[in-house]
Structures are given as structure tokens and as C-alpha cells.
Design a protein around this motif. Structure first.
Motif, PDB file in Angstrom:
ATOM      1  N   ASN A 210      36.575  -0.886  31.390  1.00  0.00           N
ATOM      2  CA  ASN A 210      35.961   0.424  31.617  1.00  0.00           C
ATOM      3  C   ASN A 210      35.487   0.574  33.057  1.00  0.00           C
ATOM      4  OD1 ASN A 210      36.286   1.615  29.065  1.00  0.00           O
ATOM      5  ND2 ASN A 210      34.463   0.631  28.255  1.00  0.00           N
ATOM      6  N   ALA A 213      38.563   1.265  35.134  1.00  0.00           N
ATOM      7  CA  ALA A 213      39.047   2.620  34.870  1.00  0.00           C
ATOM      8  C   ALA A 213      38.163   3.658  35.556  1.00  0.00           C
ATOM      9  CB  ALA A 213      39.094   2.875  33.358  1.00  0.00           C
ATOM     10  N   LEU A 217      39.263   6.319  38.370  1.00  0.00           N
ATOM     11  CA  LEU A 217      39.056   7.736  38.116  1.00  0.00           C
ATOM     12  C   LEU A 217      38.380   8.435  39.303  1.00  0.00           C
ATOM     13  CD1 LEU A 217      39.449   9.846  35.838  1.00  0.00           C
ATOM     14  CD2 LEU A 217      37.105   9.350  35.125  1.00  0.00           C
ATOM     15  N   ARG A 244      47.699   7.512  35.526  1.00  0.00           N
ATOM     16  CA  ARG A 244      46.450   8.216  35.761  1.00  0.00           C
ATOM     17  C   ARG A 244      45.451   7.834  34.660  1.00  0.00           C
ATOM     18  NH1 ARG A 244      49.498  12.320  33.237  1.00  0.00           N
ATOM     19  NH2 ARG A 244      48.391  13.427  31.571  1.00  0.00           N
ATOM     20  N   VAL A 245      44.192   7.993  34.968  1.00  0.00           N
ATOM     21  CA  VAL A 245      43.125   7.666  34.026  1.00  0.00           C
ATOM     22  C   VAL A 245      42.431   8.949  33.615  1.00  0.00           C
ATOM     23  CG1 VAL A 245      40.921   6.461  33.722  1.00  0.00           C
ATOM     24  CG2 VAL A 245      42.772   5.367  35.013  1.00  0.00           C
ATOM     25  N   GLU A 247      39.229  10.531  31.084  1.00  0.00           N
ATOM     26  CA  GLU A 247      38.059  10.220  30.259  1.00  0.00           C
ATOM     27  C   GLU A 247      38.242  10.858  28.889  1.00  0.00           C
ATOM     28  OE1 GLU A 247      33.192  10.110  30.650  1.00  0.00           O
ATOM     29  OE2 GLU A 247      34.403  11.062  32.200  1.00  0.00           O
ATOM     30  N   SER A 255      36.415   1.690  24.175  1.00  0.00           N
ATOM     31  CA  SER A 255      37.014   2.317  25.349  1.00  0.00           C
ATOM     32  C   SER A 255      36.493   3.732  25.566  1.00  0.00           C
ATOM     33  CB  SER A 255      38.534   2.337  25.202  1.00  0.00           C
ATOM     34  OG  SER A 255      39.124   2.952  26.330  1.00  0.00           O
ATOM     35  N   TYR A 257      37.990   5.440  28.228  1.00  0.00           N
ATOM     36  CA  TYR A 257      39.037   6.029  29.046  1.00  0.00           C
ATOM     37  C   TYR A 257      40.410   5.772  28.429  1.00  0.00           C
ATOM     38  CZ  TYR A 257      35.206   6.001  32.394  1.00  0.00           C
ATOM     39  OH  TYR A 257      33.988   6.171  33.007  1.00  0.00           O
ATOM     40  N   ASP A 258      41.352   6.605  28.827  1.00  0.00           N
ATOM     41  CA  ASP A 258      42.746   6.429  28.431  1.00  0.00           C
ATOM     42  C   ASP A 258      43.583   6.339  29.695  1.00  0.00           C
ATOM     43  OD1 ASP A 258      44.948   6.158  26.862  1.00  0.00           O
ATOM     44  OD2 ASP A 258      45.146   8.298  26.371  1.00  0.00           O
ATOM     45  N   ILE A 259      44.517   5.408  29.730  1.00  0.00           N
ATOM     46  CA  ILE A 259      45.401   5.240  30.887  1.00  0.00           C
ATOM     47  C   ILE A 259      46.785   5.739  30.495  1.00  0.00           C
ATOM     48  CG2 ILE A 259      46.451   3.614  32.498  1.00  0.00           C
ATOM     49  CD1 ILE A 259      44.031   1.855  32.210  1.00  0.00           C
TER      50      ILE A 259
END
Length: 261
Positions: A210, A213, A217, A244-245, A247, A255, A257-259
Motif C-alpha cells: 500500500n 502504491a 499514485l 496505473r494505480v 484508489e 488492499s 489500491y488496485d493496479i
């Protein structure tokens, strides 16, 4: 910067074991694998631990984290409150009740320090801090149980702080919390410069993922960290060209965030 780290009677480490980033004099190292610190120290840039399963690799990382967390313990520990970091080798009658011992040699502002601590389940048995301001060993303090010896270099209300330090508290931590300047610097080394990432621990892994990430971000397009991270991903030959990341609107328990690739 770490020079050496030693462990004794901790988990699977019964006898004293030392990890060193000081190159052996009898072995030649590639020049690009060495780093010079001032004009006194030449160290390895990195080191790799490898071995069979259950050979102690994870316990080594846990030992380094145990020392760090021991130094950073809250100063208001209750009398005879047990140390979570006390974990003696269990398969020997001689060691099962013996002290757990940690020792760390490190560089701080170009000066070598040696901090050592020996603990039982509920007390600090020995604690010492030396440094080498002119290349020669000089004592800052040595503690045996609740008896202290102070070196001339250690200034401030050292005797007063010693009186305030319970048997299960570190003088290093207590002194830093009471504004002894030399101890504040050493404490900050443990809190700010000594970073231990045990990736076998899901909680720590999630925290650092996190953290990375969030850093990505907030990064601008030509940010050096972002460029290096992208280059690292490409070097793994994953086929990923960019990412890209984002939220998450409804983050889960781990988690945030998503990647997206």
C-alpha cells in the motif's frame, strides 16, 4: 548503514551467529559490488541469504525486526511486563531459560556504533552502547542489570534517567525520550533508517504494498521513483509495458489500491 548483526539464543539460533556486510580481507570482490563510506569503511552494497527450507532465513529477518521493535517499545511498560522479543532456543536445557542476545554494528553520520542488549523474559540483563569517534572505541554507557557505567562522551541527565529506567526498559530508549542528544540520534537510526520488511508476514507485506502504491499514485509523470519502478517491472519479462494505480472506492480489509496494467 549496517556493518554487522549478531544473534544468540533466539528461535532457531542457539549459538552466536553473525551477519556481516564487511568484505573478507582474503576474498576479492568486484569493485562495483563495494561501496566506500568516507575514508574508513568499505562495505558490500548488498547480500543474499539462501539455504534450505527451515534453515533459519526467516528467523534471521525476525531477529533484526525483534531488535528494532525492542528499541522502539513504549517507555511506559509495566513492571515485569514480558518481552515479546524473548524467544530462546527451546531444544536444549542450557538455553531454554538463558538470555536472548542481539548486537548491531552500524554507521551513523559516518561514525561506527555498537549497540548490544541481553534480555530475559522480563528484564534487561545487559545493555551497552559504544562508538568510535576517532576510530577508537569509546564507551557511551554499559549497563548490567540496574548498575550503570557512563563514558565521558555521554552528556545530559544520565544518572537521573537511569533511576527512571525500569528493569524491563531499555536505557537507550528511555534516554532518547528524555532528551539525551547522543541517544536520540541512535534511536532515530532504529526508527527511521533501519527498515525491516519480512515478506513472509502478510500484515507487513500489505502495509508496504500500500505504501508503494500510494507513492506511485502521487508521483508525477517523470518522477524518478516511477521511472525506476516501471523499468523494474519490465526487467522481469512480464510483458507489462505500463500500469496505473487507482484508489478503490470500497477498499477491503487489506488492499486500498488496485493496479491496472
Amino acid at each position: 548503514m549496517i556493518l554487522e548483526f549478531s544473534i544468540e539464543n533466539y528461535k532457531s539460533f542457539r549459538e552466536r551467529q553473525t551477519f556481516s556486510l564487511v568484505p573478507d580481507e582474503g576474498k576479492s570482490e568486484a569493485s562495483n559490488h563495494l561501496i566506500s563510506v568516507g575514508d574508513k569503511y568499505t562495505l558490500l552494497r548488498s547480500a543474499v541469504l539462501y539455504g534450505a527450507n527451515a534453515s533459519g532465513k526467516s528467523n534471521f529477518i525476525k531477529a533484526l525486526e525483534a531488535l528494532r521493535s525492542l528499541v522502539l517499545l513504549p517507555a511506559d511498560r509495566g513492571p515485569r511486563e514480558r518481552f515479546a522479543q524473548y524467544a530462546p532456543f527451546q531444544f536444549n536445557d542450557r538455553t531454554v531459560g538463558a538470555p536472548t542476545i542481539f548486537s548491531l554494528d552500524f554507521l551513523l553520520n559516518g561514525i561506527r556504533y555498537t549497540y548490544s542488549v541481553s534480555i530475559s523474559a522480563v528484564a534487561v540483563l545487559k545493555e551497552s552502547l559504544y562508538f568510535y569517534p576517532q576510530g577508537r572505541e569509546a564507551k557511551l554507557f554499559v549497563r548490567t542489570d540496574q548498575t550503570y557505567e557512563f563514558g565521558d562522551y555521554l552528556k545530559g541527565q544520565r544518572s537521573v534517567v537511569a533511576e527512571l529506567t525500569n528493569a524491563n526498559q531499555l536505557f537507550l530508549s528511555k534516554g532518547a525520550g528524555n532528551n539525551i542528544a547522543q541517544l536520540i540520534d541512535v534511536y532515530r537510526f532504529f526508527s527511521e533508517s533501519l527498515l525491516v520488511i519480512p515478506f513472509d508476514d502478510v500484515r507487513h507485506e500489505t502495509f508496504y504494498l500500500n505504501l508503494i502504491a500510494e507513492r506511485i499514485l502521487k508521483a508525477k509523470k517523470n518522477d524518478l521513483f516511477l521511472r525506476n519502478f516501471t523499468a523494474l517491472l519490465k526487467s522481469f519479462d512480464t510483458g507489462i509495458l505500463d500500469f496505473r494505480v487507482e484508489e478503490l472506492e470500497n477498499p477491503g480489509p487489506n488492499s486500498k489500491y488496485d493496479i491496472l496494467t
